[in-house]
Design an enzyme around this catalytic site. Structure first.
Site, PDB file in Angstrom:
ATOM      1  N   GLY A  14     -25.243  80.141 -28.739  1.00  0.00           N
ATOM      2  CA  GLY A  14     -24.466  79.116 -27.858  1.00  0.00           C
ATOM      3  C   GLY A  14     -23.841  79.656 -26.765  1.00  0.00           C
ATOM      4  O   GLY A  14     -23.831  79.149 -25.838  1.00  0.00           O
ATOM      5  N   ARG A 283     -40.180  92.053 -44.681  1.00  0.00           N
ATOM      6  CA  ARG A 283     -39.362  91.413 -45.582  1.00  0.00           C
ATOM      7  C   ARG A 283     -40.208  90.601 -46.622  1.00  0.00           C
ATOM      8  O   ARG A 283     -39.788  90.395 -47.555  1.00  0.00           O
ATOM      9  CB  ARG A 283     -38.310  90.818 -44.994  1.00  0.00           C
ATOM     10  CG  ARG A 283     -37.159  91.470 -44.379  1.00  0.00           C
ATOM     11  CD  ARG A 283     -36.017  90.756 -43.525  1.00  0.00           C
ATOM     12  NE  ARG A 283     -35.151  91.686 -43.047  1.00  0.00           N
ATOM     13  CZ  ARG A 283     -33.920  91.306 -42.510  1.00  0.00           C
ATOM     14  NH1 ARG A 283     -33.821  89.950 -42.237  1.00  0.00           N
ATOM     15  NH2 ARG A 283     -33.074  91.894 -42.169  1.00  0.00           N
TER      16      ARG A 283
END
EC number: 1.3.5.4
Length: 517
Positions: A14, A283
């Protein structure tokens, strides 16, 4: 008259979007339920990826691109990833010039560390508090724009719904959480940057202020979602209260080792099974291996052999956190760990330029499905948020041509979930969408969650139906009943769409690459 962009969410994506919009001559209304200092972006620890090649390893953006797509297991848009990895080095250097206190070498070059799924040192970092450093620099930059009157902040305001005229977005409705007042923002474009769907699960490493309510409301309004089944379990987390505490991948990047006690002796299972990358496998693979071994043995992360200098200058934040919250000194004792939900690769479907299916509506950061495909590389989330915020804002400023006075039909506002219903939804999704799934658990979850009403359970049901429809194992989505990867059928984006009556699941082809390496 200046154009106005409403940005919902004041984390890295943002803030990056706000600065970009202002550079393009727009004004910004920046809406967030909490102050930026409490955004989840502050929690990021390990670092941000860029092929800076300060270690003389002949790294390149092309290799960063290849590693990102390899980890994504074929599901990331190659053109979007190319743009991100090509821009990464300049972006990170600009952040350094903006004031981010990255670790540097004796030669005053940006220091880099190893991160999972990457053979080159590519991750720039600020000890183990990179998110705090990045957010501090961007917050200060946006405050300067606030002083100039080009950015207006609306903290403690919640997004409620969009203002729509057919398939065109003309603004949104937000609510002051202090007074309850509803504000109607009519604007040229809306950009969503509200983070991941942690509130749907509760027991994650992320902030529960990232409720997922905004994404759920967009889904109810007909905005398609992509790859919702792709949920990243971080391999090394610790239970803390009713959440998971992250032990950063930076620990393994600096030499930390995973082991289990087998027959009274340390068994370094990752190093044994994956001798090339060992503890720094991607991961998804590492989390599955930890989960599998943990069914028979307790698994530990050992950092006791790391040099004092590393602990003091590269992992000081992690040392402090473990002492404060776990009452353990990682310099002297291994830490028992288990995988925990950490990141959502799936979310709002956007294209290469961060457009959604609605005109004048854009999305960036973890709330949207972009850059990571079926599995995210550590260090690519901060990069994807900042770069994605820039691209989304640039696209909005270049393409939006509608008048801010366009007529808009306001949708009805739905009530929020009760605490009991929220807990039920969390339990259902955690049970069904584990590290390993199968049809039986997914179908049972769908039947249970359909008994709940509201936008969040609707989105949760779409996650379950997406996982059920993908009858293969790929990246973070591992089906015990379909353990093989099936490129012929499923090397495509999963798309979930609500048509007002039922959830439709389809598969969309990955865009073709437009260039040659």
């Amino acid at each position: 008259m200046k154009h106005t962009l409403v940005i919902v969410g004041a984390g890295l994506a943002g803030l990056s979007a706000a600065l970009t919009a202002v550079k393009n001559g727009w004004t910004v209304k920046l809406v967030s339920s909490l102050a930026s200092e409490r955004a989840q972006s502050v929690m990021a620890e390990g670092g941000i990826n860029a092929a800076l090649n300060t270690k003389g390893e002949e790294d390149s953006p092309e290799q960063h691109y290849t590693d990102t797509l390899t980890a994504a297991c074929g599901l990331a848009d190659p053109n979007a990833v190319w743009g991100m990895t090509q821009a990464a080095s300049e972006l990170v250097r600009s952040l350094h010039h903006l004031g981010v206190q990255f670790n540097v070498t004796d030669d005053d070059e940006l220091d880099l560390r190893n991160f999972g799924g990457q053979k080159k040192k590519r991750t720039a970092f600020a000890q183990s508090d990179t998110g705090k450093q990045l957010m501090t620099a961007l917050i200060d930059a946006v405050r300067r724009e606030e002083s100039a009157g080009t950015v207006e902040r609306f903290p403690h305001h919640k997004f409620r719904t969009l203002l729509l005229s057919g398939n065109i977005c003309g603004g949104c409705t937000v609510q002051d959480t202090y007074t309850g007042e509803l504000l109607r923002f009519v604007c040229d474009a809306v950009l969503i940057a509200t983070g991941g769907l942690h509130g749907l699960f509760g027991d994650t490493t992320g902030s529960l202020a990232n409720t997922g309510e905004v994404t759920a409301e967009l889904f109810r309004l007909g905005v398609p979602m992509a790859n919702l089944e792709m949920i990243q379990y971080h391999p090394t987390t610790v239970e803390l209260g009713e959440k998971r505490m992250l032990l950063s991948e930076a620990a393994r990047g600096e030499g930390g080792r995973l082991f289990a006690l087998r027959n009274g002796k340390p068994w370094y299972f990752m190093e044994e099974k994956y001798p090339e990358l060992g503890n720094l496998m991607p991961r998804d693979i590492t989390a599955r291996e930890v989960w599998t071994v943990s069914r028979d043995y307790e698994v530990f992360l050992d950092m006791t052999e790391l040099p004092k200098e590393v602990m003091e200058h590269k992992l000081a934040g992690l040392v402090d956190d473990c002492q404060t919250y776990l009452h353990k000194d990682i310099r002297k004792e291994p830490i028992p760990i288990l995988p925990g939900i950490h990141y959502f690769m799936g979310g709002i479907q956007v294209d290469e330029r961060h457009r959604t299916s609605m005109r004048n509506l854009y999305a960036a950061g973890e709330c949207c499905a972009q850059y990571h495909g079926a599995n995210r590389l550590g260090g690519n989330s901060l990069l994807g948020a900042i770069y994605g915020g820039q691209i989304a804002a640039e696209t909005a400023c270049r393409e939006t041509v509608s008048s801010p006075n366009m007529p808009c039909a306001e949708e009805s506002l739905l009530p929020e979930l009760s605490p009991d219903a929220q807990m039920q939804m969390n339990r259902i999704l955690l049970n069904a969408l584990g590290v390993v799934r199968d049809a039986q658990t997914l179908e049972a979850g769908i039947q249970e969650i359909r008994k709940l009403s509201g936008t969040l359970p609707l989105l949760g049901c779409a996650m379950l139906e997406s996982a059920l429809a993908r009858k293969e194992s790929r990246g973070a989505h591992w089906r015990a009943d379909y353990p093989q990867r099936n490129d012929a059928v499923y090397c495509k984006t999963t798309v979930a769409h609500w048509n007002g009556q039922h959830i439709a699941i389809s598969f969309k082809s990955i865009p073709e690459r437009r260039y040659d390496l």
